[in-house]
Write a protein that holds these residues in place. Structure first.
Motif, PDB file in Angstrom:
ATOM      1  N   ALA A 170       0.891  -1.368   0.249  1.00  0.00           N
ATOM      2  CA  ALA A 170       0.107   0.044   0.746  1.00  0.00           C
ATOM      3  C   ALA A 170       0.930   1.041  -0.148  1.00  0.00           C
ATOM      4  O   ALA A 170       0.218   2.474  -0.129  1.00  0.00           O
ATOM      5  CB  ALA A 170      -1.117   0.021   1.212  1.00  0.00           C
ATOM      6  N   GLY A 171       2.281   1.303   0.190  1.00  0.00           N
ATOM      7  CA  GLY A 171       2.862   2.407   0.248  1.00  0.00           C
ATOM      8  C   GLY A 171       2.761   3.104   1.988  1.00  0.00           C
ATOM      9  O   GLY A 171       4.011   4.104   1.191  1.00  0.00           O
ATOM     10  N   ILE A 172       2.491   2.283   2.162  1.00  0.00           N
ATOM     11  CA  ILE A 172       2.604   3.284   3.503  1.00  0.00           C
ATOM     12  C   ILE A 172       4.283   2.824   4.658  1.00  0.00           C
ATOM     13  O   ILE A 172       4.199   4.168   5.447  1.00  0.00           O
ATOM     14  CB  ILE A 172       1.125   2.277   4.376  1.00  0.00           C
ATOM     15  N   ALA A 173       4.449   1.668   4.760  1.00  0.00           N
ATOM     16  CA  ALA A 173       5.265   0.945   5.203  1.00  0.00           C
ATOM     17  C   ALA A 173       6.844   0.511   4.054  1.00  0.00           C
ATOM     18  O   ALA A 173       6.054  -0.925   3.662  1.00  0.00           O
ATOM     19  CB  ALA A 173       5.525   0.650   6.864  1.00  0.00           C
ATOM     20  N   PRO A 174       7.356   0.325   5.002  1.00  0.00           N
ATOM     21  CA  PRO A 174       8.947  -0.541   3.862  1.00  0.00           C
ATOM     22  C   PRO A 174       8.393  -1.827   4.631  1.00  0.00           C
ATOM     23  O   PRO A 174       8.310  -1.850   6.158  1.00  0.00           O
ATOM     24  CB  PRO A 174       9.806   0.335   3.864  1.00  0.00           C
ATOM     25  N   ASP A 175       9.104  -2.889   3.937  1.00  0.00           N
ATOM     26  CA  ASP A 175       9.345  -3.908   4.040  1.00  0.00           C
ATOM     27  C   ASP A 175      10.340  -3.783   5.227  1.00  0.00           C
ATOM     28  O   ASP A 175      11.886  -3.939   4.866  1.00  0.00           O
ATOM     29  CB  ASP A 175       9.411  -5.313   2.991  1.00  0.00           C
ATOM     30  N   PRO A 176      10.108  -4.463   6.533  1.00  0.00           N
ATOM     31  CA  PRO A 176      11.368  -4.364   6.961  1.00  0.00           C
ATOM     32  C   PRO A 176      13.177  -4.415   6.680  1.00  0.00           C
ATOM     33  O   PRO A 176      14.472  -3.959   7.553  1.00  0.00           O
ATOM     34  CB  PRO A 176      11.333  -5.133   8.580  1.00  0.00           C
ATOM     35  N   ALA A 177      12.136  -5.883   6.501  1.00  0.00           N
ATOM     36  CA  ALA A 177      13.872  -6.550   5.774  1.00  0.00           C
ATOM     37  C   ALA A 177      14.527  -5.788   4.757  1.00  0.00           C
ATOM     38  O   ALA A 177      15.900  -5.793   4.558  1.00  0.00           O
ATOM     39  CB  ALA A 177      13.724  -8.093   4.771  1.00  0.00           C
ATOM     40  N   SER A 178      13.774  -4.832   3.938  1.00  0.00           N
ATOM     41  CA  SER A 178      14.486  -4.096   2.588  1.00  0.00           C
ATOM     42  C   SER A 178      15.519  -2.612   3.809  1.00  0.00           C
ATOM     43  O   SER A 178      16.565  -2.065   3.192  1.00  0.00           O
ATOM     44  CB  SER A 178      14.168  -3.214   1.704  1.00  0.00           C
ATOM     45  N   LEU A 179      15.240  -2.611   4.776  1.00  0.00           N
ATOM     46  CA  LEU A 179      16.630  -1.275   5.652  1.00  0.00           C
ATOM     47  C   LEU A 179      17.538  -2.566   6.278  1.00  0.00           C
ATOM     48  O   LEU A 179      18.486  -1.072   6.639  1.00  0.00           O
ATOM     49  CB  LEU A 179      15.109  -0.974   6.819  1.00  0.00           C
ATOM     50  N   ARG A 180      17.727  -3.017   5.872  1.00  0.00           N
ATOM     51  CA  ARG A 180      18.354  -3.664   6.579  1.00  0.00           C
ATOM     52  C   ARG A 180      20.179  -3.774   6.331  1.00  0.00           C
ATOM     53  O   ARG A 180      21.398  -3.531   7.299  1.00  0.00           O
ATOM     54  CB  ARG A 180      18.974  -5.654   6.430  1.00  0.00           C
ATOM     55  N   GLU A 181      20.693  -3.347   5.110  1.00  0.00           N
ATOM     56  CA  GLU A 181      21.492  -3.203   4.431  1.00  0.00           C
ATOM     57  C   GLU A 181      22.101  -1.543   4.766  1.00  0.00           C
ATOM     58  O   GLU A 181      23.145  -0.844   4.925  1.00  0.00           O
ATOM     59  CB  GLU A 181      22.045  -3.419   2.847  1.00  0.00           C
ATOM     60  N   GLU A 182      21.363  -1.053   4.951  1.00  0.00           N
ATOM     61  CA  GLU A 182      21.509   0.162   5.470  1.00  0.00           C
ATOM     62  C   GLU A 182      21.764   1.316   6.773  1.00  0.00           C
ATOM     63  O   GLU A 182      22.553   1.312   7.468  1.00  0.00           O
ATOM     64  CB  GLU A 182      20.246   1.936   4.528  1.00  0.00           C
ATOM     65  N   TYR A 183      20.911  -0.162   8.013  1.00  0.00           N
ATOM     66  CA  TYR A 183      20.766  -0.116   9.232  1.00  0.00           C
ATOM     67  C   TYR A 183      22.642  -0.910   9.104  1.00  0.00           C
ATOM     68  O   TYR A 183      23.369   0.068   9.997  1.00  0.00           O
ATOM     69  CB  TYR A 183      20.375  -1.026   9.464  1.00  0.00           C
ATOM     70  N   ASP A 184      23.017  -1.716   8.720  1.00  0.00           N
ATOM     71  CA  ASP A 184      24.270  -2.919   9.113  1.00  0.00           C
ATOM     72  C   ASP A 184      25.588  -1.389   8.813  1.00  0.00           C
ATOM     73  O   ASP A 184      26.330  -1.161   9.335  1.00  0.00           O
ATOM     74  CB  ASP A 184      24.185  -3.758   8.596  1.00  0.00           C
ATOM     75  N   ALA A 185      25.333  -0.545   7.332  1.00  0.00           N
ATOM     76  CA  ALA A 185      26.077   0.364   6.795  1.00  0.00           C
ATOM     77  C   ALA A 185      26.345   1.511   8.220  1.00  0.00           C
ATOM     78  O   ALA A 185      27.351   2.281   8.663  1.00  0.00           O
ATOM     79  CB  ALA A 185      26.190   0.908   5.834  1.00  0.00           C
ATOM     80  N   LEU A 186      25.375   2.131   8.605  1.00  0.00           N
ATOM     81  CA  LEU A 186      25.444   2.976   9.721  1.00  0.00           C
ATOM     82  C   LEU A 186      26.103   2.366  11.261  1.00  0.00           C
ATOM     83  O   LEU A 186      26.955   3.037  11.678  1.00  0.00           O
ATOM     84  CB  LEU A 186      23.740   3.216   9.941  1.00  0.00           C
ATOM     85  N   ILE A 187      25.830   1.638  11.346  1.00  0.00           N
ATOM     86  CA  ILE A 187      26.272   0.371  12.858  1.00  0.00           C
ATOM     87  C   ILE A 187      27.481   0.139  12.588  1.00  0.00           C
ATOM     88  O   ILE A 187      28.811   0.186  13.422  1.00  0.00           O
ATOM     89  CB  ILE A 187      25.624  -0.101  13.518  1.00  0.00           C
ATOM     90  N   SER A 188      28.109  -0.807  11.430  1.00  0.00           N
ATOM     91  CA  SER A 188      29.262  -0.424  11.671  1.00  0.00           C
ATOM     92  C   SER A 188      30.622   0.188  11.309  1.00  0.00           C
ATOM     93  O   SER A 188      31.088  -0.274  11.760  1.00  0.00           O
ATOM     94  CB  SER A 188      29.137  -1.293   9.851  1.00  0.00           C
ATOM     95  N   LYS A 189      30.104   1.499  11.060  1.00  0.00           N
ATOM     96  CA  LYS A 189      31.051   3.035  11.316  1.00  0.00           C
ATOM     97  C   LYS A 189      31.463   3.628  12.473  1.00  0.00           C
ATOM     98  O   LYS A 189      31.519   3.341  13.592  1.00  0.00           O
ATOM     99  CB  LYS A 189      30.211   3.546  10.240  1.00  0.00           C
TER     100      LYS A 189
END
Length: 254
Positions: free
Chosen positions: A187-206
């Motif tokens: 419905a375009g209301i919210a993203p699939d949480p799984a699709s956020l993992r790559e960006e999240y990992d990049a942020l916390i890894s740094k």
């Protein structure tokens, strides 16, 4: 595309319960922090989280359509009705564990809010836009503290590494997907949480690299909180404290 009301309700409860439960946890530091500045900072963080809860659960009550309020959803539901991730209900531990838990959650929120501001649901987009300002501050502050403690003394480094080992198995639940997430994404209301993992990992890894902390290799993730299937024993104790006044004196107002 329209979305089933129950899926939207579940999504909103997940958002509101995360901030409610973590907000209460952080508030437990009030009067107990290592120094006055941190006491004030953590109290303000808790207030921000509770303010976000008011928006998410207020909209959830509206969608539910049963004449309830955000307070009703916060104080009159039982543990099995809560939809927060398990990470948020874990005990505070020491100051380092609290701030590392905060960072792991803040990083997720910072990625998620950026997507939710583009939501097809105008109310969700508006809530995310308002919350994003607070989230940006939270993640900056918690990241700085994690780096300071992780790359600090031998003692602080040891404690932070132990905290990361303890908390890491609870991170994966934030990216679990089910039919509610699929409906929100369609419905375009919210993203699939799984699709956020790559960006999240990049942020916390740094940040964790700067903190000289080693990210655990284990991939196992505890689950059950965001679906209500299973919570830790800690949530019931937390709710006993948080809900006591309203349960003991129904309808009590200040």
């Amino acid at each position: 595309m329209s979305v089933d009301k129950q899926h939207l309700l579940q999504f909103l409860l997940r958002q509101g319960d995360n901030t409610l439960v973590l907000g209460h946890r952080v508030s437990e530091w009030c009067g107990h922090s290592p120094i006055l500045e941190e006491d004030i900072a953590l109290a303000n963080t808790a207030l921000d989280l509770i303010g976000q809860t008011q928006m998410w659960l207020g909209y959830a009550a509206e969608v539910q359509g049963e004449g309830k309020s955000a307070d009703d959803l916060a104080f009159l539901r039982d543990a099995w009705d809560f939809r927060n991730v398990l990470l948020t209900e874990l005990p505070n531990g020491d100051f380092g564990r609290t701030l590392l838990r905060q960072f792991l959650f803040d990083a997720f929120q910072s990625v998620l809010m950026g997507r939710l501001m583009q939501s097809s649901d105008e109310t969700v987009a508006a809530i995310a836009a308002k919350a994003s300002k607070e989230v940006a501050y939270h993640v900056e502050r918690s990241a700085d503290t994690v780096v300071g403690l992780g790359d600090g003394t031998e003692e602080s480094h040891r404690r932070m590494q132990e905290a990361l080992e303890y908390l890491w198995p609870y991170v994966g639940e934030m990216f679990a997907s089910d039919e509610t997430d699929a409906a929100m994404a369609a419905a375009g209301i919210a993203p699939d949480p799984a699709s956020l993992r790559e960006e999240y990992d990049a942020l916390i890894s740094k940040v964790l690299t700067d903190a000289t902390l080693d990210i655990p290799a284990a991939t196992y993730a505890h689950k059950g909180g965001r679906t209500g299937y299973m919570h830790t024993e800690h949530l019931g104790h937390l709710l006993t404290s948080m809900q006591w006044l309203q349960r003991a004196y129904p309808g009590c107002e200040w």
